[in-house]
Write an enzyme that holds these catalytic residues in place. Sequence first.
Site, PDB file in Angstrom:
ATOM      1  N   ARG A 259       0.836  -1.203   0.000  1.00 56.40           N
ATOM      2  CA  ARG A 259       0.000   0.000   0.000  1.00 56.40           C
ATOM      3  C   ARG A 259       0.872   1.254   0.000  1.00 56.40           C
ATOM      4  O   ARG A 259       0.548   2.246  -0.639  1.00 56.40           O
ATOM      5  CB  ARG A 259      -0.930  -0.021   1.211  1.00 56.40           C
ATOM      6  CG  ARG A 259      -2.011  -1.091   1.136  1.00 56.40           C
ATOM      7  CD  ARG A 259      -3.036  -0.943   2.236  1.00 56.40           C
ATOM      8  NE  ARG A 259      -2.724  -1.683   3.428  1.00 56.40           N
ATOM      9  CZ  ARG A 259      -3.156  -2.906   3.714  1.00 56.40           C
ATOM     10  NH1 ARG A 259      -3.915  -3.552   2.844  1.00 56.40           N
ATOM     11  NH2 ARG A 259      -2.847  -3.500   4.845  1.00 56.40           N
TER      12      ARG A 259
ATOM     13  N   PHE B 200     -11.613  -4.398  -5.933  1.00 55.27           N
ATOM     14  CA  PHE B 200     -11.629  -5.323  -4.785  1.00 55.27           C
ATOM     15  C   PHE B 200     -11.079  -4.580  -3.556  1.00 55.27           C
ATOM     16  O   PHE B 200     -10.170  -5.046  -2.879  1.00 55.27           O
ATOM     17  CB  PHE B 200     -10.796  -6.581  -5.062  1.00 55.27           C
ATOM     18  CG  PHE B 200     -11.113  -7.259  -6.374  1.00 55.27           C
ATOM     19  CD1 PHE B 200     -12.202  -8.116  -6.486  1.00 55.27           C
ATOM     20  CD2 PHE B 200     -10.323  -7.031  -7.495  1.00 55.27           C
ATOM     21  CE1 PHE B 200     -12.484  -8.749  -7.697  1.00 55.27           C
ATOM     22  CE2 PHE B 200     -10.596  -7.648  -8.717  1.00 55.27           C
ATOM     23  CZ  PHE B 200     -11.679  -8.508  -8.815  1.00 55.27           C
TER      24      PHE B 200
ATOM     25  N   ASP C 120     -16.077  -2.861  -4.739  1.00 59.69           N
ATOM     26  CA  ASP C 120     -16.079  -4.154  -4.058  1.00 59.69           C
ATOM     27  C   ASP C 120     -17.473  -4.751  -4.138  1.00 59.69           C
ATOM     28  O   ASP C 120     -18.477  -4.018  -4.103  1.00 59.69           O
ATOM     29  CB  ASP C 120     -15.651  -4.021  -2.596  1.00 59.69           C
ATOM     30  CG  ASP C 120     -15.155  -5.344  -2.029  1.00 59.69           C
ATOM     31  OD1 ASP C 120     -13.930  -5.573  -2.048  1.00 59.69           O
ATOM     32  OD2 ASP C 120     -15.990  -6.148  -1.575  1.00 59.69           O
TER      33      ASP C 120
ATOM     34  N   ASP D   8      -6.569  -5.985  -6.474  1.00 58.43           N
ATOM     35  CA  ASP D   8      -6.235  -6.766  -5.273  1.00 58.43           C
ATOM     36  C   ASP D   8      -7.346  -7.782  -5.015  1.00 58.43           C
ATOM     37  O   ASP D   8      -8.068  -7.699  -4.018  1.00 58.43           O
ATOM     38  CB  ASP D   8      -6.058  -5.823  -4.076  1.00 58.43           C
ATOM     39  CG  ASP D   8      -5.677  -6.559  -2.796  1.00 58.43           C
ATOM     40  OD1 ASP D   8      -5.184  -7.703  -2.889  1.00 58.43           O
ATOM     41  OD2 ASP D   8      -5.888  -6.003  -1.694  1.00 58.43           O
TER      42      ASP D   8
ATOM     43  N   CYS E 279      -3.049 -13.454  -4.343  1.00 56.86           N
ATOM     44  CA  CYS E 279      -2.778 -13.931  -2.985  1.00 56.86           C
ATOM     45  C   CYS E 279      -2.964 -15.439  -2.873  1.00 56.86           C
ATOM     46  O   CYS E 279      -3.134 -15.976  -1.778  1.00 56.86           O
ATOM     47  CB  CYS E 279      -3.664 -13.208  -1.969  1.00 56.86           C
ATOM     48  SG  CYS E 279      -5.429 -13.477  -2.213  1.00 56.86           S
TER      49      CYS E 279
END
Length: 409
Positions: A223, A239, A261, A310, A350
């Site tokens: 970030r 996201f 989101d 993300d 991720c």
Amino acid sequence: MFGTESEETMGYAIVSLKKGEGRTVKSGGMWVYDNEIASIMGSFEDGEIVIVHDFDGYPLGKGFINRHSRIRIRLLTRDAKQEIDRGFLQMRLKNAWDYRKKTVDTGSCRIVFGEADFLPGLVVDKFSDVLVVQSLALGIDCLKEEIIGILKEILKEDGIAIRGVYERSDAKVRKQEGMLPVKEFLGEEFETEVEISENGVKYLVDIENGQKTGFFLDQKYNRLAIRKLCSGAKVLDCFTHTGSFALNAAQAGAASVLALDASEGGIVQARKNAEINGLSDIVSFECADVFEKLPELEKSGEKFDLVILDPPAFTKSRNSVKNAVKGYREINLRAMKIIRDGGFLATCSCSHFMTEELFAKTIGQAAANVHKRLRQVEFRTQAPDHPVLWAAEESYYLKFFIFQVVEEK
């Protein structure tokens, strides 16, 4: 051959591996799988400590066993003579905390990261003066209350008084250990919306109902990395979860930020976070499916200086990697189409099963499909409080690229 008499008298069952097995453990990992075991001598209950021997009797270490799990044994130590007692746990936890003090901002951080801290199956996150615990293995579950007690004492030595502990052991993987999901206070009840500060941005973290343990600490320095690209920029954060990348962009001087989101709850929390930082006039939040919204933005002719992707893990097993590749290719392709010439893309995965090489290849394919050229600014991974243990592949999961996106000319 190596003798076992003294070990048997200590009351531990002895697990012997098949010849040629135990490659993970022998290369420095901590897992023994069910199909690697030749025999077990002695009695034991699931969750108890056992000693692991190679096929020829050579001691490989001590760990806890669980017949409900395909990962039959998780090692705690490679020293078969080491007692797993309070002193041992104190040593492990002190090492974990000392490492964090040297490598990260400890205001909020992950103090214990399972196998990478040699405490398999255990996650402990610190949010200001609150701890959130996630126990994912039966053996560590039996030790969790003692572990939390010791950890609170260690933190107190540094002047940190923990006002509450909450357990978020509600991950699906507990079922694979034969365990039920648990969400509860460990000790006295307290307000479960906790305010933290990271990179100078304030967040309200919902440790009871937020995703995972409430906040994704692993992206802390990623970030920070996007901030240098944000001055005067028009930013799209996809996201957004509870707004973390969006708020970093806004605080770094972005002209405007649109954050998307699919979770209404996440968007509500993100708006609250924007408000407490005085950034509501810069960031606008929208509850939307990113896969649907990106084509809409393209159709309307929107262009952004920076797009951030993300997403949640698109694959949690090897079997679904092929579909995950399609998903990652699609969102990266769509994002590149709405980035102005010379603008930037921050994109990540991720998923442990989406390897660095495969992720890079997928992004490259997306760029080729839309006739864009990528100039890599940097490659990053998870924050140091989520250390990557080289012998434990599962500890390396976050891949984070920043690219400049330019037209083919």
